[in-house]
Write a protein that holds these residues in place. Structure first.
Motif, mmCIF file in Angstrom:
data_model
loop_
_atom_site.group_PDB
_atom_site.id
_atom_site.type_symbol
_atom_site.label_atom_id
_atom_site.label_comp_id
_atom_site.label_asym_id
_atom_site.label_seq_id
_atom_site.Cartn_x
_atom_site.Cartn_y
_atom_site.Cartn_z
ATOM 1 N N GLY A 192 26.021 2.272 90.801
ATOM 2 C CA GLY A 192 26.004 3.665 90.370
ATOM 3 C C GLY A 192 26.308 4.498 91.367
ATOM 4 N N ARG A 193 25.715 5.799 91.013
ATOM 5 C CA ARG A 193 26.249 7.007 92.004
ATOM 6 C C ARG A 193 25.151 6.819 93.032
ATOM 7 N NH1 ARG A 193 28.978 10.705 91.277
ATOM 8 N NH2 ARG A 193 27.826 12.276 91.959
ATOM 9 N N TYR A 194 25.926 7.179 94.351
ATOM 10 C CA TYR A 194 25.126 6.956 95.524
ATOM 11 C C TYR A 194 23.793 7.898 95.686
ATOM 12 C CZ TYR A 194 23.765 7.578 100.312
ATOM 13 O OH TYR A 194 23.076 7.901 101.675
ATOM 14 N N GLU A 195 23.672 9.041 95.055
ATOM 15 C CA GLU A 195 22.366 9.688 95.243
ATOM 16 C C GLU A 195 21.304 9.179 94.309
ATOM 17 O OE1 GLU A 195 25.348 10.912 94.112
ATOM 18 O OE2 GLU A 195 26.147 12.367 95.870
ATOM 19 N N GLU A 196 21.739 8.621 93.407
ATOM 20 C CA GLU A 196 20.538 8.074 92.560
ATOM 21 C C GLU A 196 20.243 6.546 93.108
ATOM 22 O OE1 GLU A 196 22.612 7.311 88.616
ATOM 23 O OE2 GLU A 196 22.994 9.498 88.310
ATOM 24 N N LEU A 197 21.241 5.817 93.487
ATOM 25 C CA LEU A 197 20.640 4.381 94.009
ATOM 26 C C LEU A 197 19.964 4.826 95.451
ATOM 27 C CD1 LEU A 197 23.875 2.388 93.609
ATOM 28 C CD2 LEU A 197 21.640 2.543 92.294
ATOM 29 N N ARG A 198 19.952 6.133 96.315
ATOM 30 C CA ARG A 198 19.370 6.348 97.380
ATOM 31 C C ARG A 198 18.036 6.597 97.129
ATOM 32 N NH1 ARG A 198 18.537 4.813 101.885
ATOM 33 N NH2 ARG A 198 18.448 6.355 103.794
ATOM 34 N N GLU A 199 17.772 7.218 96.060
ATOM 35 C CA GLU A 199 16.438 7.723 95.470
ATOM 36 C C GLU A 199 15.772 6.494 95.075
ATOM 37 O OE1 GLU A 199 15.999 10.575 92.442
ATOM 38 O OE2 GLU A 199 17.241 12.000 93.525
ATOM 39 N N ARG A 200 16.300 5.411 94.428
ATOM 40 C CA ARG A 200 15.527 4.275 94.241
ATOM 41 C C ARG A 200 15.376 3.400 95.118
ATOM 42 N NH1 ARG A 200 19.285 1.658 89.753
ATOM 43 N NH2 ARG A 200 18.130 -0.148 89.810
ATOM 44 N N PHE A 201 16.321 3.231 96.148
ATOM 45 C CA PHE A 201 15.989 2.427 97.175
ATOM 46 C C PHE A 201 15.998 3.280 98.792
ATOM 47 C CE2 PHE A 201 18.483 0.195 93.889
ATOM 48 C CZ PHE A 201 17.524 -1.116 93.889
ATOM 49 N N PRO A 202 14.987 3.968 98.937
ATOM 50 C CA PRO A 202 15.017 4.949 99.881
ATOM 51 C C PRO A 202 14.925 4.080 101.298
ATOM 52 C CG PRO A 202 12.723 4.712 98.939
ATOM 53 C CD PRO A 202 13.877 4.003 97.904
ATOM 54 N N ARG A 203 14.553 3.035 101.500
ATOM 55 C CA ARG A 203 14.327 2.305 102.863
ATOM 56 C C ARG A 203 15.581 1.314 103.201
ATOM 57 N NH1 ARG A 203 8.867 -0.620 103.011
ATOM 58 N NH2 ARG A 203 9.586 -0.771 105.301
ATOM 59 N N ALA A 204 16.665 1.462 102.222
ATOM 60 C CA ALA A 204 17.828 0.682 102.464
ATOM 61 C C ALA A 204 18.481 0.957 103.338
ATOM 62 C CB ALA A 204 18.582 0.752 101.067
ATOM 63 N N ARG A 205 19.444 0.221 104.291
ATOM 64 C CA ARG A 205 20.254 0.659 105.128
ATOM 65 C C ARG A 205 21.635 1.044 104.279
ATOM 66 N NH1 ARG A 205 23.033 -3.703 108.930
ATOM 67 N NH2 ARG A 205 21.651 -5.042 107.632
ATOM 68 N N VAL A 206 22.280 2.132 104.891
ATOM 69 C CA VAL A 206 23.273 2.561 104.283
ATOM 70 C C VAL A 206 24.525 2.510 104.923
ATOM 71 C CG1 VAL A 206 24.643 4.744 103.553
ATOM 72 C CG2 VAL A 206 22.017 4.401 103.087
ATOM 73 N N ARG A 207 25.660 1.921 104.614
ATOM 74 C CA ARG A 207 26.954 1.784 105.033
ATOM 75 C C ARG A 207 28.046 2.635 104.201
ATOM 76 N NH1 ARG A 207 27.657 -2.156 108.827
ATOM 77 N NH2 ARG A 207 26.017 -4.065 108.959
ATOM 78 N N ARG A 208 28.656 3.794 104.779
ATOM 79 C CA ARG A 208 29.409 4.465 104.157
ATOM 80 C C ARG A 208 30.818 3.992 104.497
ATOM 81 N NH1 ARG A 208 29.120 8.155 100.990
ATOM 82 N NH2 ARG A 208 27.572 9.079 100.480
ATOM 83 N N TRP A 209 31.849 3.729 103.596
ATOM 84 C CA TRP A 209 33.024 3.164 103.515
ATOM 85 C C TRP A 209 34.105 4.263 103.275
ATOM 86 C CZ3 TRP A 209 32.962 -0.575 106.885
ATOM 87 C CH2 TRP A 209 31.568 -1.402 106.668
ATOM 88 N N PRO A 210 35.239 4.404 103.699
ATOM 89 C CA PRO A 210 36.157 5.427 103.316
ATOM 90 C C PRO A 210 37.055 4.573 102.206
ATOM 91 C CG PRO A 210 36.810 4.648 105.495
ATOM 92 C CD PRO A 210 35.515 3.928 105.150
ATOM 93 N N GLY A 211 37.326 5.178 101.361
ATOM 94 C CA GLY A 211 38.280 4.464 100.193
ATOM 95 C C GLY A 211 37.686 3.912 99.023
ATOM 96 N N SER A 212 38.127 2.895 98.339
ATOM 97 C CA SER A 212 37.649 2.265 97.125
ATOM 98 C C SER A 212 37.150 0.858 97.352
ATOM 99 C CB SER A 212 38.708 2.300 96.115
ATOM 100 O OG SER A 212 39.307 3.525 95.993
ATOM 101 N N LEU A 213 35.793 0.855 96.815
ATOM 102 C CA LEU A 213 35.004 -0.383 96.782
ATOM 103 C C LEU A 213 35.002 -0.821 95.453
ATOM 104 C CD1 LEU A 213 31.345 -0.556 98.340
ATOM 105 C CD2 LEU A 213 31.872 -1.532 95.994
ATOM 106 N N GLY A 214 35.052 -2.219 95.476
ATOM 107 C CA GLY A 214 34.985 -3.106 94.140
ATOM 108 C C GLY A 214 34.882 -4.750 94.384
#
Length: 149
Positions: free
Chosen positions: A35-57
């Motif tokens: 889903g959208r990053y902001e929503e998932l960050r709220e649902r999984f506040p303790r998750a490690r985050v990896r940000r990638w440039p480009g398109s993920l699929g």
């Protein structure tokens, strides 16, 4: 532990409309949420985050001969660097190649099919591509197995 893989665009499948500023949550070797990053960050506040440039699929199925390399392990790794986590059985034609694929969680499949990012049921096989179509990162069964520097 959960990991959120976020990108400029996230595709549930490569033919679908993308989610801008989207993300995929990986829990062990499975997809936990898409889903959208902001929503998932709220649902999984303790998750490690990896940000990638480009398109993920969804990661790809390599549908041709495996790239040349000195060893079966390196041939399989070359496929991972292309954003693929599966190879066609017709091209994994030696016990050494099949063993190298198995050790790296690379699937050997009879035919290529479309991948899809599906919550909770699908194995976490993701790939990120830049604007030129080059693979930036590959996640195979929840593990980051390739990252371009």
């Amino acid at each position: 532990m959960e990991t959120i893989h976020a990108a400029d665009l996230v595709f549930a499948d490569w033919d679908a409309e993308p989610v801008e500023n989207g993300a995929v949550v990986v829990v062990q070797d499975r997809i936990g949420a898409v889903g959208r990053y902001e929503e998932l960050r709220e649902r999984f506040p303790r998750a490690r985050v990896r940000r990638w440039p480009g398109s993920l699929g969804p990661a790809r199925v390599h549908d041709g001969p495996l790239p040349d390399a000195p060893s079966p392990r390196e041939r399989v790794h070359a496929v991972l660097k292309l954003g693929a986590v599966a190879v066609l059985a017709a091209y994994a034609d030696s016990p050494e190649l099949r063993a190298a694929a198995a050790r790296n969680d690379v699937s050997v499949v009879a035919a290529a099919g479309p991948g899809r990012l599906t919550e909770r049921s699908a194995r976490a096989d993701l790939a990120v591509f830049d604007a030129a179509g080059e693979c930036v990162a590959t996640v195979c069964a929840g593990r980051l197995v390739h990252r371009r520097k």
